[in-house]
Design a protein around this motif. Structure first.
Motif, mmCIF file in Angstrom:
data_model
loop_
_atom_site.group_PDB
_atom_site.id
_atom_site.type_symbol
_atom_site.label_atom_id
_atom_site.label_comp_id
_atom_site.label_asym_id
_atom_site.label_seq_id
_atom_site.Cartn_x
_atom_site.Cartn_y
_atom_site.Cartn_z
ATOM 1 N N THR A 154 -2.087 -5.162 1.791
ATOM 2 C CA THR A 154 -3.408 -5.586 1.332
ATOM 3 C C THR A 154 -3.932 -4.552 0.334
ATOM 4 O O THR A 154 -3.719 -4.667 -0.864
ATOM 5 C CB THR A 154 -4.370 -5.762 2.516
ATOM 6 N N THR A 155 -4.592 -3.515 0.855
ATOM 7 C CA THR A 155 -5.204 -2.534 -0.051
ATOM 8 C C THR A 155 -4.304 -1.332 -0.339
ATOM 9 O O THR A 155 -4.530 -0.587 -1.268
ATOM 10 C CB THR A 155 -6.508 -2.005 0.577
ATOM 11 N N TRP A 156 -3.329 -1.090 0.518
ATOM 12 C CA TRP A 156 -2.422 0.048 0.327
ATOM 13 C C TRP A 156 -1.014 -0.422 0.650
ATOM 14 O O TRP A 156 -0.829 -1.516 1.212
ATOM 15 C CB TRP A 156 -2.807 1.192 1.284
ATOM 16 N N LYS A 198 -5.552 5.926 1.406
ATOM 17 C CA LYS A 198 -6.659 4.966 1.499
ATOM 18 C C LYS A 198 -6.347 3.716 0.711
ATOM 19 O O LYS A 198 -6.605 2.603 1.147
ATOM 20 C CB LYS A 198 -7.921 5.588 0.884
ATOM 21 N N GLN A 199 -5.828 3.916 -0.479
ATOM 22 C CA GLN A 199 -5.613 2.820 -1.410
ATOM 23 C C GLN A 199 -4.253 2.955 -2.059
ATOM 24 O O GLN A 199 -3.819 4.047 -2.354
ATOM 25 C CB GLN A 199 -6.617 2.940 -2.560
ATOM 26 N N LYS A 200 -3.673 1.798 -2.337
ATOM 27 C CA LYS A 200 -2.539 1.694 -3.260
ATOM 28 C C LYS A 200 -1.246 2.315 -2.741
ATOM 29 O O LYS A 200 -1.089 2.572 -1.578
ATOM 30 C CB LYS A 200 -2.916 2.262 -4.636
ATOM 31 N N ARG A 250 -5.212 -5.235 8.833
ATOM 32 C CA ARG A 250 -4.016 -5.626 9.580
ATOM 33 C C ARG A 250 -2.839 -4.756 9.141
ATOM 34 O O ARG A 250 -2.667 -4.486 7.960
ATOM 35 C CB ARG A 250 -3.720 -7.103 9.278
ATOM 36 N N HIS A 251 -2.030 -4.328 10.067
ATOM 37 C CA HIS A 251 -0.836 -3.501 9.825
ATOM 38 C C HIS A 251 -1.152 -2.067 9.407
ATOM 39 O O HIS A 251 -0.251 -1.309 9.109
ATOM 40 C CB HIS A 251 0.092 -4.101 8.761
#
Ligand code: FRU
Length: 479
Positions: free
Chosen positions: A293-295, A16-18, A6-7
């Protein structure tokens, strides 16, 4: 498609991350656009900074690469730039890529020393894949200025030397060097000019052609806080640069983008006459606490900068790079749309899928509002107020907004164009709008977090306005 969260921006670069903040080290080399970025690979909040790395062949599709620069004994790797050393001035090899960045020593900051930010360099002789930090770092030592950072380096051909434009607290300091290793102070600029609501950061210095083909120097300076709509934003000055001093043409404060979410943007080096800009699509007011979330956080789309005159004034206008057409579907083109109070775009253009691009032309200055909405009753309104001569983006009812008190707001920007007709382009991703009005003279960028994706677009006008031409295209995910 790689990303489904989402988003998650579908046409903008995000790691990809963070965590990410500023774009760094942007350089074009051998057909590849390099984008480095402030990155903390261990958390979605700001921390010990690295340079992440992404590459593109077309300024639209990005491939994330391994991290380029890690923190070391001299500190975190803060923002900076990169150049192609065509003449091998530094001796790292002909056409070596050289990154010039700030080493930020967190220990020195903790101990309240005033020299914890210093400039260093690193080089790559394998197309940016691996980087070696120079053994003689730092190359420019801090003379005792707490904010001493974000070097942007360019080659000054008339005097065959490098120029470093550095943010030094409440002003810009220019340095020069024959070899990127030894730097001499040239001059200071801006203590009494421009906006000073916060610290100066992330400068850039380059030339653009005016409408007579005359070169004008542009000095970009980000400022935090003190932006026209609160928090972080990017101002610029027009003038002349003689290899030593920047002389402004006037005392006006101009803004690259009036919206809340375009910060620390600079241009790619080694692009010849084209000047391509990209910024961080967030604001330090809430960058660490936006829903994630993840990033966390993303960049704006790449924008081409041009000088444009309106009346007696000259401005830097931004427009989406032409390469964006690559992901654009065949557009639906509608002519002479009568907006009787409210017009549902899908009623004529068919179902709208986001991301999307809208281009509108109005015969005359008119009040209008383009409203994005979902079934949850959440909305973002983008429009023009004729009485105030202001564009606006209103995200006060855009979904999740209560994570920070200033986030739910209606932001405004002056109309700079003196033209009778109006045009507007909107680049709409799942959680952002980039508004380019009057061929990019007034620009606003804004992010938002609807609880469900926006699915509808309607255009409202109290004055039964006619839209001469409305072009709607969907944009394909870049991932
Ligand atoms: C701007 C900035 C820069 C600094 C970097 C640290 O957003 O504060 O001045 O180099 O971020 O991440």
């Amino acid at each position: 498609q790689l990303y489904h969260e989402r988003h998650r921006p579908q046409i903008h670069f995000s790691p990809k991350q963070k965590w990410t903040n500023d774009p760094n080290g942007m350089v074009y080399h051998n057909g590849t656009w390099h984008l480095f970025f402030q990155h903390y690979p261990d958390s979605t909040i700001w921390g010990p900074m690295h340079w992440g790395h992404a590459t593109s062949k077309d300024l639209v599709h990005w491939q994330e690469q391994p991290i380029a620069l890690y923190p070391d004994s001299l500190g975190y790797i803060f923002s900076g730039s990169a150049v192609v050393d065509k003449n091998n001035t530094a001796g790292f090899g002909k056409n070596a890529l050289v990154a010039i960045f700030t080493h930020h020593d967190p220990q020195g900051e903790k101990e309240k020393r005033n020299n914890f930010q210093n400039q260093s360099i690193a080089y790559s002789t394998d197309e940016g894949r691996t980087w070696t930090k120079y053994a003689g770092n730092p190359v420019l030592k801090n003379p005792g200025i707490t904010d001493f950072r974000d070097p942007k380096v360019c080659w000054y051909e008339p005097q065959k030397k490098w120029i470093m434009t550095l943010a030094t607290k409440d002003r810009i300091t220019f340095y020069s060097s024959p070899d990127l290793k030894g730097w001499t102070k040239e001059s200071e600029f801006g203590k009494e000019l421009g906006a000073h609501g916060g610290v100066w950061e992330c400068p850039d210095l380059f030339q653009l052609d005016d409408d007579n083909g005359k070169k004008v120097w542009v000095l970009i300076v980000s400022i935090n806080p003190g932006g026209p709509n609160g928090g972080s934003a990017t101002q610029y000055f027009l003038g002349d640069f003689d290899g030593s001093r920047f002389a402004p043409v006037d005392t006006n404060t101009r803004w690259i983008d009036y919206g809340p979410d375009n910060y620390a943007g600079i241009t790619w080096s080694n692009t010849g006459n084209r000047k391509i800009f990209l910024g961080w699509m967030s604001n330090w007011l809430y960058a660490n606490i936006v829903p994630a979330t993840t990033w966390r956080n993303a960049m704006t789309i790449a924008r081409e900068l041009k000088l444009k005159r309106t009346g007696n004034e000259m401005y830097v206008a931004s427009e989406p790079v032409a390469e964006l057409k690559k992901i654009q579907s065949k557009p639906v083109v509608l002519h002479n749309i009568q907006v009787q109070k409210s017009f549902d775009v899908a009623s004529k253009a068919g179902k709208i899928t986001f991301p999307a691009r809208l281009d509108l032309n109005f015969e005359k200055n008119s009040d209008y509002s383009i409203v994005l909405s979902n079934d949850a009753g959440e909305e973002v309104a983008i429009g023009y107020n004729k009485a105030q001569q202001q564009y606006y983006i209103d995200r006060s009812r855009s979904g999740q907004t209560n994570f920070q008190k200033d986030f739910p707001a209606r932001h405004v920007a002056p109309r700079l164009s003196k033209a009778g007709s109006m045009d507007l382009s909107l680049i709409l991703d799942v959680n952002s709008v980039e508004m380019f009005a009057d061929s990019g003279l007034t620009v606003m960028t804004s992010i938002y977090f609807p609880t469900k994706p926006f699915t509808h677009i309607r255009i409202e006008s109290p004055e039964n306005v006619t839209i001469k031409k409305l072009t709607v295209s969907s944009l394909k995910s870049i991932w």
